[in-house]
Design an enzyme around this catalytic site. Sequence first.
Site, PDB file in Angstrom:
ATOM      1  N   HIS A 141      -7.453   9.525  -2.201  1.00  0.00           N
ATOM      2  CA  HIS A 141      -6.866   9.428  -0.864  1.00  0.00           C
ATOM      3  C   HIS A 141      -7.763  10.020   0.223  1.00  0.00           C
ATOM      4  O   HIS A 141      -8.019   9.391   1.238  1.00  0.00           O
ATOM      5  CB  HIS A 141      -5.504  10.116  -0.853  1.00  0.00           C
ATOM      6  N   TYR A 193       2.986  10.129   0.041  1.00  0.00           N
ATOM      7  CA  TYR A 193       3.928   9.549   1.005  1.00  0.00           C
ATOM      8  C   TYR A 193       5.364   9.911   0.651  1.00  0.00           C
ATOM      9  O   TYR A 193       6.240   9.921   1.513  1.00  0.00           O
ATOM     10  CB  TYR A 193       3.799   8.024   1.044  1.00  0.00           C
ATOM     11  N   ASP A 236       0.845  -1.203   0.000  1.00  0.00           N
ATOM     12  CA  ASP A 236       0.000   0.000   0.000  1.00  0.00           C
ATOM     13  C   ASP A 236       0.876   1.248   0.000  1.00  0.00           C
ATOM     14  O   ASP A 236       1.684   1.457   0.902  1.00  0.00           O
ATOM     15  CB  ASP A 236      -0.901   0.001   1.239  1.00  0.00           C
ATOM     16  N   LYS A 260      -2.494   6.202  -4.556  1.00  0.00           N
ATOM     17  CA  LYS A 260      -3.565   7.104  -4.127  1.00  0.00           C
ATOM     18  C   LYS A 260      -3.458   8.457  -4.815  1.00  0.00           C
ATOM     19  O   LYS A 260      -2.366   8.994  -4.986  1.00  0.00           O
ATOM     20  CB  LYS A 260      -3.538   7.285  -2.607  1.00  0.00           C
TER      21      LYS A 260
END
Length: 417
Positions: free
Chosen positions: A118, A56, A51, A85
């Site tokens: 997201h 990120y 994931d 995402k």
Amino acid sequence: MEFDKDHCIKMNDGNKIPAVGFGTYSPDAVQKSKCEEATKVAIEVGFRHIDGAFVYGTEEEVGRAIHEKIEDGTVKREDIFYTGKLGSTFHRPELVRSCLEQSLKKLKFDYLDLFIIHIPVSLKPGPDLSPMDENGKLIFDIVDLRQTWEAMEACKDAGLVKSIGVSNFNRRQLEMILNKPGLKYKPVLNQVECHPYLNQSKLLTFCKSKDILLEAYCALGSQRDKMWIDQSTPVLLEDPVLGAIAKKYNQSPALVALRYQLQRGIVVLFKSFTRKRIEENFQVFDFQLSEEDMKTIDGLNKNLRYLNLIQLPTPLSTRLLNPTTKTRPKHYSPQETRTQDLWTTLSFHLKMNNGKNTSSIPDFISRVRNQTHISSPCSIPVISPREAPSSGSPASAGDSKRSILYFLNRNSKQLSF
């Protein structure tokens, strides 16, 4: 929940997702360097579901780890299920594919297995993932997420993603997508914070009724980062009830918390940089909780949310500190946070309208309610008609707030906040 021999679950589009996934969020550069090695370890242990997310900032590291395990023969690309995402600054439909293509380039992939929205909060487009004004306040954007979803569908049609879904959506937001005229593909899953202290039972029931999987992050509670977690919140894995059940099965509290979700039919995510914990938590398929113990864990629910997405609607790595003051953000109770979010959103609307009267608030709220996390009643101070400013005159900052209060009090039942 029925698993196949590879511990996968079939989604509503026919594609399969591994029931347990490995998370790759890393809050800083030091952790990012560990993320690459941890991802390799996870694949070696047996994890096939990885994931990730554009915001990120770890997709290059994760991509390198996956390709290394492909090159050494541990896995093939088709063995890996990767989730990406859509960032909040890419919600405008013309920007959706750009975000996806940037992720593909960093990962060096031809496609993503799953691509999800997201957070259902739109931010001003641009290179800054957490756009702020001169006062250090987030700059929101007004986007119809149904149009965003159409752009997601186009990415699937183009073969760039196999499945599409959402994250952090409540029931109203899901219904907005499901009831969209001309819907081509419905979300395959909804990724949300979910653990014994926040078991999301109502949302789970709704998702099951629509053949949408629920996927749990923060399944073990949360890391106790002092910068964004209120240290007064209870530590899930130290719960005595969870500990007693773990002892009964000769397992760790973490494994019990993960197994609890699997038996509810929830896909579960887990993150660690420690080989021992990665190996231990992949043993979640080696035992089963009794119906009685499942009910006992159900009883631990406190509707306690560790990650406050209203207060922190941008990537953790950029939102933990106010860039102006460098101070720790105030922690709010759920009630305070819902109210503050309402003020923030409505104040933004008033600013966009140059401080003019509040006659357009009703239409604005109808557009915003499906893009905010206000999903349960919040406390609204009482204000009388005498205190409300006249609708024909320009509103000062104080008048604007009083107008909002007066409007909300008159329409609270219809708005169902």
